[in-house]
Every structure is written in C-alpha cells, then in structure tokens.
Design a protein around this motif. Structure first.
Motif, PDB file in Angstrom:
ATOM      1  N   LEU A  41       2.404   1.747  -3.546  1.00 41.74           N
ATOM      2  CA  LEU A  41       1.461   2.278  -4.536  1.00 41.74           C
ATOM      3  C   LEU A  41       1.193   3.755  -4.291  1.00 41.74           C
ATOM      4  O   LEU A  41       1.078   4.537  -5.248  1.00 41.74           O
TER       5      LEU A  41
ATOM      6  N   GLN B 250      -1.568  -9.399  -1.063  1.00 41.06           N
ATOM      7  CA  GLN B 250      -2.102  -8.057  -0.886  1.00 41.06           C
ATOM      8  C   GLN B 250      -2.621  -7.448  -2.181  1.00 41.06           C
ATOM      9  O   GLN B 250      -3.672  -6.804  -2.196  1.00 41.06           O
ATOM     10  N   LEU B 251      -1.908  -7.645  -3.276  1.00 34.83           N
ATOM     11  CA  LEU B 251      -2.241  -6.971  -4.531  1.00 34.83           C
ATOM     12  C   LEU B 251      -3.210  -7.766  -5.394  1.00 34.83           C
ATOM     13  O   LEU B 251      -3.831  -7.210  -6.297  1.00 34.83           O
TER      14      LEU B 251
ATOM     15  N   ALA C 204       0.827  -1.209   0.000  1.00 36.15           N
ATOM     16  CA  ALA C 204       0.000   0.000   0.000  1.00 36.15           C
ATOM     17  C   ALA C 204       0.862   1.259   0.000  1.00 36.15           C
ATOM     18  O   ALA C 204       0.564   2.234  -0.703  1.00 36.15           O
TER      19      ALA C 204
ATOM     20  N   VAL D 176      -5.744  -1.119  -2.603  1.00 31.87           N
ATOM     21  CA  VAL D 176      -4.473  -1.769  -2.903  1.00 31.87           C
ATOM     22  C   VAL D 176      -4.633  -2.984  -3.802  1.00 31.87           C
ATOM     23  O   VAL D 176      -3.752  -3.298  -4.610  1.00 31.87           O
TER      24      VAL D 176
END
Length: 490
Positions: free
Chosen positions: A84, A145-146, A81, A93
């Motif tokens: 980005l 996460q992504l 996060a 995210v």
C-alpha cells in the motif's frame, strides 16, 4: 473502529476500492472495473502480466505512477503494508482496501489442510513455516491484514476435489471464523456471454457486519455443454460437503437450464467473424521468430453481432481503428492438414487425415514415375513433412479445430507454447488462432493492450479470467452492496 470507518466510507457513497491478488493481466480487474469498482492496484509476479495490468488500468496516470504499478511483485515476500505504501496509500493498512479479488494457484496444496489455514488466521506469520501452501496462505494473510468488506476467490473446478481436500469449503470455514459470510459455486463462462466454455469455481464472502447473503449471477446465455464438461464437473463436485439434512453446507448450485430469457451462447464465428482474414502464411512469407504488435490491421467488416460491437466499444477500451496483435504462429508443416480437418476434429482425426495425405502424396509421386522405398531417408523425410510426430493414443486432446457455431473450448496457458488446441474454423485460412482472436474468445475488448510479444501475450490470455464472467460476478456484488446502502438510508 477501522472496519467501521471503512463501512461508513462505503455507505457515504465512495466507490469500493479493489485490490487484485494473483492478478495476471487483469481479467478479474477488467470485469470489476466495468461493474463500477475502483481498481487501486494489483500483485502479480510475471513481469509481462504486471505491465499489462498497469498499461490498461493506469493509462491516464503519469508515467512514473504507471511504472510503479507495472512492477512485478512476489506475494510470498511482499507485506500488505509495504504494498500500500508503494501504491501511495498511507492510511492504516486495514482502512484502504474494500474488496480483495484473485485466484491463488493451488499447487502443492495437498498437504495443507484446515489446521494450516486456521493457523494463518490466528498467527499471520504462519505461512513462513510451510512454503508448500504459501500462496493460499498469503491470500488469507492479506485478508487478515487488510480486512476487506468483501472478497472473491477464483480457481479451477478441481480445487473442490484437490488431493482429498475441498479447498473452497476449507477456505469458507476459516473465513467464517475471521468474520465473513461465505459461499462458492461453479460458473461456466459460456452462460455469461463469453464465446468459450470455461468452467471455474468462484467463492464470494462478505463481512458479517454488512448483514447480507451471498448470491451468484444468474446465467444470461445457454448452450448444451459437451459431455466432457459434465463429467469434469461431476468429478469436481465429488468432495462437496453435505450435512445430515442432505444440503450442501456452503456450495450453491446456480441454475443451468434454458429459460425463455436465455440468449444463445456466443459462437466462435460471432466472436471472430469481423476480424481480418490471415492468409500470408499460405504464401510462404511468414517466418518463425518473435511476433511484435507493430502493424495495425483494419477490421474486415463492420461489427454485426452484439458481441463484436461490445468488443469494439467496451466503455473505456474502445477501438474502431484496427488491431495490432492479430499475429499467428508459423506452422508450415500443418497448413494443408488444418485445411483438411473438419470442425470438431481432434488429434486422432488430424493424425488420420495426415496419414491419408501422406498416402496421396506417395501415389502422386508413383504416377510420375518416382518411387520411394519404405524406410529410406527420403521416405522418412516426406513422412515427417506431412504427419505430426505425436502418438494419437496419448494426445487425443492436443489438437482441436473450432466449430464456428459453438463457443470455443477452454483456452489454456499452454497457448504460450502452441495453439493447436484452437485451430481456426475457417479452412481457407488454415491456421491456428491469433493473439487478438484468443483475446476475443476470452472477452478482452479490442482496446485492451497486452505487454510483450506473441508468446507472453498468449500465456497471459490463457491464464486469465474472462472479463465478462468477472463482470457478471462484480455486477452481482455491486447490487448486493448497493442494497446495504439503500437499507442504511431507509
């Protein structure tokens, strides 16, 4: 919902966004860029490599934006996060990145197994508990996460047999549990138009919601690989898992046979023949020290081979003016030895040539009435001025003179320390390869610029994934993804 939004954005025709982890100077990024992907950022801890990536993939951005991308980043402490946000993306995210690519190093993986890999999928902060496997775990953490639609992981073949682990198989097991269809294989870059015999493992995964199968690029070129490559490959494959029916579970064998459509592999001479000859070192004018890339040298001749034409006219990285990084190391002791060596000679042969040269020099001195007592200081000084100090039994592969009609052997990051592994095939030049020649052997186009001076540039090139090999993988993935679009429209 975020995953569905991402799929719908892709299906609507948006160019897939790629994030490159452990990016180095951008070998994977460059291949995927050529295949039509949008490179939105990279994570790389080495300052020179991070700046090289920004110089090439943010060339048209304002300087302030380029500087943001040029920042070195430590993936072990940087959260997705936060990354980005630094890159200017403020969407949720898990909606930004479509494709993750990268090659996490495998150091200290031996004590991290399936349990630890699975743990990171269930507990994203698990990597904090065990730094020994941090880099692979961080790669998985970014995937978790992504939530990319697809991912690529590249590494050395030994990752399939690393301390008793088949890392790729274990990664596939975890990725399967995370919702991905996953396979891996071994690819040799010489089969894809790269003038270098470099064997690498590639793992590809797609979200199961896309409903696609993993495929790998078919070879376009062919060469009979030396015996050592076959042996190394078999060692790497010893730990590939086989099920009760005798089939590999997730390993895919890519054909390696010559076909009528196969072009001959690109040779070293085809790759380097149009570059300017370097002979100033033979005149005693080349000094030791830092080599900068300030002086542009014109090409020796018009590009003759398809490969040299591509290196000068790679879309977005064209260069028909000349090259500024055609610089070499100062190695005055060995110029005569380089000239004496035959193509394919390695260190034992070089050592023998040097011994012969020393005896010839002793004979020449005796003929003019000068005798050196064996063991005297003058004798020792003469010997060390001709004969390299390494034991030929311990360092058989330390040196190699390239064969002009064959692809080069594997380039290593050790190029950052010396270049004896790649002595130029042209005896008249009697030298090791230049920075630009190393880049050519890795398939970096002449318009691709490297940050730093000679040593950092050699290291970046030796560490890189050959862009043409990456392009073959990226093009295959783009074909697979486009098939999803076509099916959706039907």
């Amino acid at each position: 919902m975020p995953l569905q939004n991402k799929i719908e954005r892709f299906l609507s025709g948006n160019t897939p966004r790629v994030l490159d982890l452990f990016a180095g100077c951008g070998g994977i990024s460059l291949g995927f860029h050529k295949a039509g992907f949008n490179i939105i950022g990279a994570v790389e801890v080495d300052p020179h490599a991070a700046r090289t990536h920004a110089l090439n993939f943010c060339r048209d951005e304002p300087e302030a934006i380029r500087e943001i991308h040029a920042n070195p980043r430590d993936i072990t402490t940087l959260e997705p996060a936060d990354l980005l946000e630094e890159l200017g993306y403020f969407e949720p995210v898990d909606e930004v990145v479509d494709i993750i690519v990268g090659g996490p190093p495998c150091q200290a993986y031996t004590r991290v197994g399936r349990a630890k890999l699975r743990e990171v999928a269930e507990h994203p902060d698990a990597y904090l508990q065990d730094a020994r496997g941090n880099l692979y775990l961080r790669y998985l953490h970014y995937v978790a996460q992504l939530q990319p639609l697809a991912l690529v992981m590249e590494n050395v073949p030994d990752v399939l047999n690393y301390g008793g682990h088949n890392v790729a198989e274990e990664m596939c097991e975890v990725l399967d549990e995370m919702g991905y269809t996953c396979n891996y294989t071994l690819l040799n870059s010489s089969f894809y138009g790269v003038p270098q015999m470099r064997e690498r493992m590639f793992l590809i995964a797609y979200r199961q919601e896309l409903g696609v199968e993993v495929t790998f690029p078919a070879p376009t070129h062919w060469v009979d690989l030396p015996r050592g490559y076959h042996g190394s490959r078999q060692v790497a494959l010893r730990n590939v898992v086989v099920d009760l029916f005798g089939e590999h579970i997730r390993y895919v064998e890519v054909p390696r046979e010559f076909t009528p459509d196969s072009a001959p592999a690109v040779s070293a001479k085809e790759a380097l023949g149009d570059l300017p000859a370097i002979t100033t070192h033979l005149e005693g004018t080349l000094k030791r020290g830092t080599r900068r890339f300030n002086d542009i040298q014109p090409y020796r001749e018009r590009p003759k081979s398809p490969y040299t034409k591509l290196m000068r006219n790679w879309p977005g990285f064209e260069n028909n003016v000349g090259i500024g990084d055609h610089v070499i190391r100062s190695l005055p002791r060995d110029y005569k030895l380089f000239r004496r060596m035959l193509p394919g000679d390695q260190y034992p042969e070089a050592y023998q040539h040097a011994q012969e040269m020393f005896q010839e020099e002793l004979k020449a001195r005796r003929e003019v009435g000068q005798r050196l007592e064996e063991g005297s200081e003058e004798y020792k000084q003469l010997y060390s001025s001709i004969v390299p100090p390494y034991d030929p039994g311990k360092f058989p592969n330390k040196w190699r003179k390239m064969e002009p009609d064959m692809p080069a052997r594997t380039l290593m990051a050790h190029l950052g320390k010396d270049c004896y592994s790649h002595i130029h095939y042209d005896s008249e030049q009697a030298r090791t390869i230049s920075v630009r020649e190393a880049a050519r052997l890795q398939s970096f186009p002449d318009g691709f610029k490297f940050s730093g001076t000679m040593n950092p540039a050699f290291k970046q090139i030796g560490n890189a994934v050959p862009p043409l090999l990456s392009y073959a993988v990226g093009r295959t993935m783009m074909t697979t993804l486009n098939a999803v679009r076509i099916q959706d429209e039907a």
